[in-house]
Design an enzyme around this catalytic site. Structure first.
Site, PDB file in Angstrom:
ATOM      1  N   ARG A   1      19.723   9.412  -1.582  1.00 15.67           N
ATOM      2  CA  ARG A   1      19.443  10.410  -0.544  1.00 15.67           C
ATOM      3  C   ARG A   1      20.720  11.167  -0.216  1.00 15.67           C
ATOM      4  NH1 ARG A   1      16.434   7.729   4.575  1.00 15.67           N
ATOM      5  NH2 ARG A   1      18.495   6.880   4.999  1.00 15.67           N
TER       6      ARG A   1
ATOM      7  N   ARG B   1      20.636  -6.270  -0.038  1.00 14.80           N
ATOM      8  CA  ARG B   1      21.036  -5.009  -0.682  1.00 14.80           C
ATOM      9  C   ARG B   1      21.952  -4.290   0.301  1.00 14.80           C
ATOM     10  NH1 ARG B   1      20.836  -3.873  -5.745  1.00 14.80           N
ATOM     11  NH2 ARG B   1      20.261  -1.679  -5.476  1.00 14.80           N
TER      12      ARG B   1
ATOM     13  N   ARG C   1       0.860  -1.178   0.000  1.00 13.68           N
ATOM     14  CA  ARG C   1       0.000   0.000   0.000  1.00 13.68           C
ATOM     15  C   ARG C   1       0.904   1.239   0.000  1.00 13.68           C
ATOM     16  NH1 ARG C   1      -0.165   1.279   5.436  1.00 13.68           N
ATOM     17  NH2 ARG C   1      -1.880   2.725   5.189  1.00 13.68           N
TER      18      ARG C   1
ATOM     19  N   GLU D   1      23.983   8.569  -0.419  1.00 11.76           N
ATOM     20  CA  GLU D   1      23.741   7.123  -0.312  1.00 11.76           C
ATOM     21  C   GLU D   1      23.535   6.503  -1.703  1.00 11.76           C
ATOM     22  OE1 GLU D   1      21.600   7.256   4.082  1.00 11.76           O
ATOM     23  OE2 GLU D   1      20.450   6.480   2.381  1.00 11.76           O
TER      24      GLU D   1
ATOM     25  N   TYR E   1      14.110  -7.402   7.988  1.00 12.63           N
ATOM     26  CA  TYR E   1      14.369  -5.984   8.239  1.00 12.63           C
ATOM     27  C   TYR E   1      13.656  -5.599   9.530  1.00 12.63           C
ATOM     28  CZ  TYR E   1      14.814  -1.094   8.344  1.00 12.63           C
ATOM     29  OH  TYR E   1      15.132   0.167   8.792  1.00 12.63           O
TER      30      TYR E   1
ATOM     31  N   ARG F   1      -1.754  10.881   2.563  1.00  8.70           N
ATOM     32  CA  ARG F   1      -2.295  11.599   3.725  1.00  8.70           C
ATOM     33  C   ARG F   1      -2.988  12.877   3.233  1.00  8.70           C
ATOM     34  NH1 ARG F   1       2.338  12.523   7.878  1.00  8.70           N
ATOM     35  NH2 ARG F   1       2.280  10.325   8.407  1.00  8.70           N
TER      36      ARG F   1
ATOM     37  N   ASP G   1      13.205  -2.551  12.467  1.00 10.99           N
ATOM     38  CA  ASP G   1      13.524  -1.227  13.005  1.00 10.99           C
ATOM     39  C   ASP G   1      14.081  -1.422  14.414  1.00 10.99           C
ATOM     40  OD1 ASP G   1      13.051   0.696  11.057  1.00 10.99           O
ATOM     41  OD2 ASP G   1      10.885   0.649  11.380  1.00 10.99           O
TER      42      ASP G   1
HETATM   43  C1  LIG Z   1      20.650   2.125   6.200  1.00  9.60           C
HETATM   44  C2  LIG Z   1      19.785   1.767   7.387  1.00  9.60           C
HETATM   45  C3  LIG Z   1      18.962   2.731   7.971  1.00  9.60           C
HETATM   46  C4  LIG Z   1      18.168   2.397   9.076  1.00  9.60           C
HETATM   47  N1  LIG Z   1      17.369   3.353   9.621  1.00  9.60           N
HETATM   48  C5  LIG Z   1      16.604   3.058  10.693  1.00  9.60           C
HETATM   49  C6  LIG Z   1      15.770   4.050  11.297  1.00  9.60           C
HETATM   50  O1  LIG Z   1      15.723   5.211  10.881  1.00  9.60           O
HETATM   51  N2  LIG Z   1      15.013   3.693  12.369  1.00  9.60           N
HETATM   52  C7  LIG Z   1      15.029   2.412  12.883  1.00  9.60           C
HETATM   53  O2  LIG Z   1      14.323   2.142  13.874  1.00  9.60           O
HETATM   54  N3  LIG Z   1      15.827   1.465  12.339  1.00  9.60           N
HETATM   55  C8  LIG Z   1      16.618   1.743  11.275  1.00  9.60           C
HETATM   56  N4  LIG Z   1      17.428   0.790  10.719  1.00  9.60           N
HETATM   57  C9  LIG Z   1      17.451  -0.555  11.331  1.00  9.60           C
HETATM   58  C10 LIG Z   1      18.510  -0.685  12.463  1.00  9.60           C
HETATM   59  O3  LIG Z   1      19.789  -0.406  11.945  1.00  9.60           O
HETATM   60  C11 LIG Z   1      18.473  -2.124  13.005  1.00  9.60           C
HETATM   61  O4  LIG Z   1      17.208  -2.371  13.544  1.00  9.60           O
HETATM   62  C12 LIG Z   1      19.496  -2.429  14.096  1.00  9.60           C
HETATM   63  O5  LIG Z   1      20.718  -1.797  13.904  1.00  9.60           O
HETATM   64  C13 LIG Z   1      19.727  -3.931  14.110  1.00  9.60           C
HETATM   65  O6  LIG Z   1      20.560  -4.296  15.192  1.00  9.60           O
HETATM   66  P1  LIG Z   1      21.238  -5.732  15.201  1.00  9.60           P
HETATM   67  O7  LIG Z   1      21.976  -5.846  16.476  1.00  9.60           O
HETATM   68  O8  LIG Z   1      20.249  -6.785  14.880  1.00  9.60           O
HETATM   69  O9  LIG Z   1      22.226  -5.742  13.938  1.00  9.60           O
HETATM   70  P2  LIG Z   1      23.618  -4.991  13.662  1.00  9.60           P
HETATM   71  O10 LIG Z   1      23.556  -3.572  14.043  1.00  9.60           O
HETATM   72  O11 LIG Z   1      23.965  -5.314  12.245  1.00  9.60           O
HETATM   73  O12 LIG Z   1      24.648  -5.722  14.632  1.00  9.60           O
HETATM   74  C14 LIG Z   1      25.200  -6.997  14.335  1.00  9.60           C
HETATM   75  C15 LIG Z   1      26.671  -6.916  14.678  1.00  9.60           C
HETATM   76  O13 LIG Z   1      27.225  -8.245  14.568  1.00  9.60           O
HETATM   77  C16 LIG Z   1      28.538  -8.131  14.114  1.00  9.60           C
HETATM   78  N5  LIG Z   1      28.927  -9.424  13.527  1.00  9.60           N
HETATM   79  C17 LIG Z   1      28.326 -10.061  12.494  1.00  9.60           C
HETATM   80  N6  LIG Z   1      28.974 -11.220  12.250  1.00  9.60           N
HETATM   81  C18 LIG Z   1      29.999 -11.296  13.133  1.00  9.60           C
HETATM   82  C19 LIG Z   1      31.042 -12.255  13.365  1.00  9.60           C
HETATM   83  N7  LIG Z   1      31.150 -13.365  12.628  1.00  9.60           N
HETATM   84  N8  LIG Z   1      31.927 -12.022  14.353  1.00  9.60           N
HETATM   85  C20 LIG Z   1      31.849 -10.879  15.121  1.00  9.60           C
HETATM   86  N9  LIG Z   1      30.891  -9.944  14.937  1.00  9.60           N
HETATM   87  C21 LIG Z   1      29.980 -10.155  13.953  1.00  9.60           C
HETATM   88  C22 LIG Z   1      28.471  -7.019  13.085  1.00  9.60           C
HETATM   89  O14 LIG Z   1      29.752  -6.444  12.879  1.00  9.60           O
HETATM   90  C23 LIG Z   1      27.484  -6.046  13.735  1.00  9.60           C
HETATM   91  O15 LIG Z   1      28.135  -5.028  14.444  1.00  9.60           O
HETATM   92  C24 LIG Z   1      18.197   1.079   9.596  1.00  9.60           C
HETATM   93  C25 LIG Z   1      19.016   0.117   8.996  1.00  9.60           C
HETATM   94  C26 LIG Z   1      19.791   0.450   7.906  1.00  9.60           C
HETATM   95  C27 LIG Z   1      20.637  -0.627   7.274  1.00  9.60           C
END
Ligand SMILES: Cc1cc2nc3c(=O)[nH]c(=O)nc-3n(C[C@H](O)[C@H](O)[C@H](O)COP(=O)(O)OP(=O)(O)OC[C@H]3O[C@@H](n4cnc5c(N)ncnc54)[C@H](O)[C@@H]3O)c2cc1C
Length: 366
Positions: A279, A248, A171, A299, A347, A175, A349
């Site tokens: 962006r 991606r 969708r 970006e 994905y 607004r 947040d």
């Molecule tokens: C471009 C972008 C914009 C975003 N914008 C928003 C936003 O505006 N608002 C929002 O709410 N969310 C946003 N998000 C989502 C947000 O980034 C994620 O929800 C959050 O960071 C996920 O946390 P995580 O711990 O799951 O993953 P990550 O932050 O990816 O942490 C995983 C960590 O594991 C480590 N790792 C992986 N494999 C290994 C290994 N083998 N050995 C040691 N370390 C390892 C990595 O280095 C990484 O640091 C965005 C995401 C992206 C990509």
């Protein structure tokens, strides 16, 4: 030294889990292959401007409990995300709202805007959209699609909209009020001082090893912890046994400029196909910075290759089926649990990540 938990990944998921486990007296060793904590929410202080190194991060949630949870680690400012879109020499407010329609068609009332959109949709008479282009056209008509959706989406996915499946856009919120607040969530803001201090606070009672890859580390430290919480790529954990999942990624080009205000807004989308980036982020505006200089990031989305940061899972049928095979293997692992956006191939947040980490905590410490 022996630990209760080996947490792989010092991102938000790993940090919330380690914080909750430490609170319950558990000893956690947290590893990250990067040279800093906080994963993708890392903010880097460059001359007083917090640079969102892995893309703009705005915290927003509908959930009061999660809002209160994150607020125990930081004070949040009153930032409201109100991006604008540039299409050639035209500028539009986002999300699609009365300001957008007024600029596009010189209309003033919701009734006028609705009539134009409805007329454009009827003219196209698309019954069963077969691809993303048809889907978008059937929801918003020609003008909004051509100027604000087509080029941006094609850059994001690296494919023509006619080659993308319709389900990507379920969708398109329209607004019919003059409201530029991108999110519908009740709670929203940017932590004063950035995200990194939040994660540092969460990890204060854990042992943290940076620049440390799990696969190298465990070769010499087998059995160092009773249990592993793995937040890296699940296909990598299983050595890509069934093949690699697709993602991606985004290339960021960041530069410091000798002007105090480059674009007047934190987030500006470039929606024309002939501009190579999607962006430009001007980081100081997230915190209402008043420095005489500024820092911007362009970006460029692209296909993920080994060595790149995997940002967005591509949840199509093939990848979801492949992930289901890995999930089965994961369920058979004793003493290893997977979490976070990479461990779940979802994905998420930030609020969803916190929620998922707290759920794991509840299961672990029930
Ligand atoms: C471009 C972008 C914009 C975003 N914008 C928003 C936003 O505006 N608002 C929002 O709410 N969310 C946003 N998000 C989502 C947000 O980034 C994620 O929800 C959050 O960071 C996920 O946390 P995580 O711990 O799951 O993953 P990550 O932050 O990816 O942490 C995983 C960590 O594991 C480590 N790792 C992986 N494999 C290994 C290994 N083998 N050995 C040691 N370390 C390892 C990595 O280095 C990484 O640091 C965005 C995401 C992206 C990509």
């Amino acid at each position: 030294m022996h630990y209760d938990y080996l947490v792989v990944g010092a991102g938000l998921f790993g940090a919330v889990f380690a914080f909750e486990a430490s609170k319950r007296g558990k000893k956690c060793l947290v590893l990250d292959r990067r040279s800093h904590v906080a994963g993708n929410i890392y903010t880097n202080d460059v001359d007083g401007i917090r640079v969102h190194q892995y893309g703009a991060h705005i915290f927003h949630t509908k959930n009061r409990m999660l809002w209160d949870y994150i607020n125990q680690f930081a004070e949040f400012n009153q930032y409201i995300n109100s991006p604008v879109a540039v299409y050639h020499d035209e500028l539009y407010n986002l999300p699609f709202n009365m300001n957008t329609f007024s600029r596009m068609w010189n209309v003033k009332t919701p009734a006028e805007a609705r009539a134009i959109i409805q007329e454009q949709i009827s003219d196209l008479s698309i019954k069963d959209p077969e691809n993303l282009e048809e889907q978008a056209l059937s929801l918003v008509g020609h003008d909004i699609y051509e100027k604000l959706i087509k080029g941006y989406t094609e850059k994001q996915w690296g494919r023509d909209c006619r080659e993308l499946p319709a389900f990507i856009i379920k969708r398109i919120p329209l607004r019919f009020t003059y409201d530029n607040n991108y999110f519908n969530d009740r709670y929203q803001g940017i932590p004063v001082g950035g995200y990194t201090p939040i994660v540092e606070k969460m990890l204060k009672d854990s042992v943290v090893l940076l620049d440390t890859d799990y696969f190298d580390f465990t070769r010499n430290h087998e059995g160092i912890a009773d249990k592993t919480v793995f937040t890296g790529m699940m296909d990598e954990y299983f050595h890509f046994t069934f093949g690699a999942l697709q993602y991606r990624t985004v290339k960021f080009e960041t530069e410091k400029l000798d002007c105090d205000n480059f674009q007047g807004n934190a987030v500006v989308n470039y929606t024309a196909g002939d501009v190579p980036y999607t962006r430009i982020i001007e980081h100081k505006h997230f915190e209402f910075g008043t420095q005489p200089y500024t820092i911007i990031s362009r970006e460029y989305p692209k296909e993920w290759q080994p060595g790149d940061e995997p940002y967005y899972p591509i949840n199509n049928e093939t990848n979801n089926a492949l992930f289901a095979k890995y999930r089965k293997l994961a369920d058979q692992q004793k003493n290893v649990v997977f979490g976070g956006r990479l461990g779940s191939y979802q994905y998420y947040d930030m609020d969803q990540v916190i929620d998922a980490a707290l759920s794991l905590t509840q299961t672990e410490f029930a």
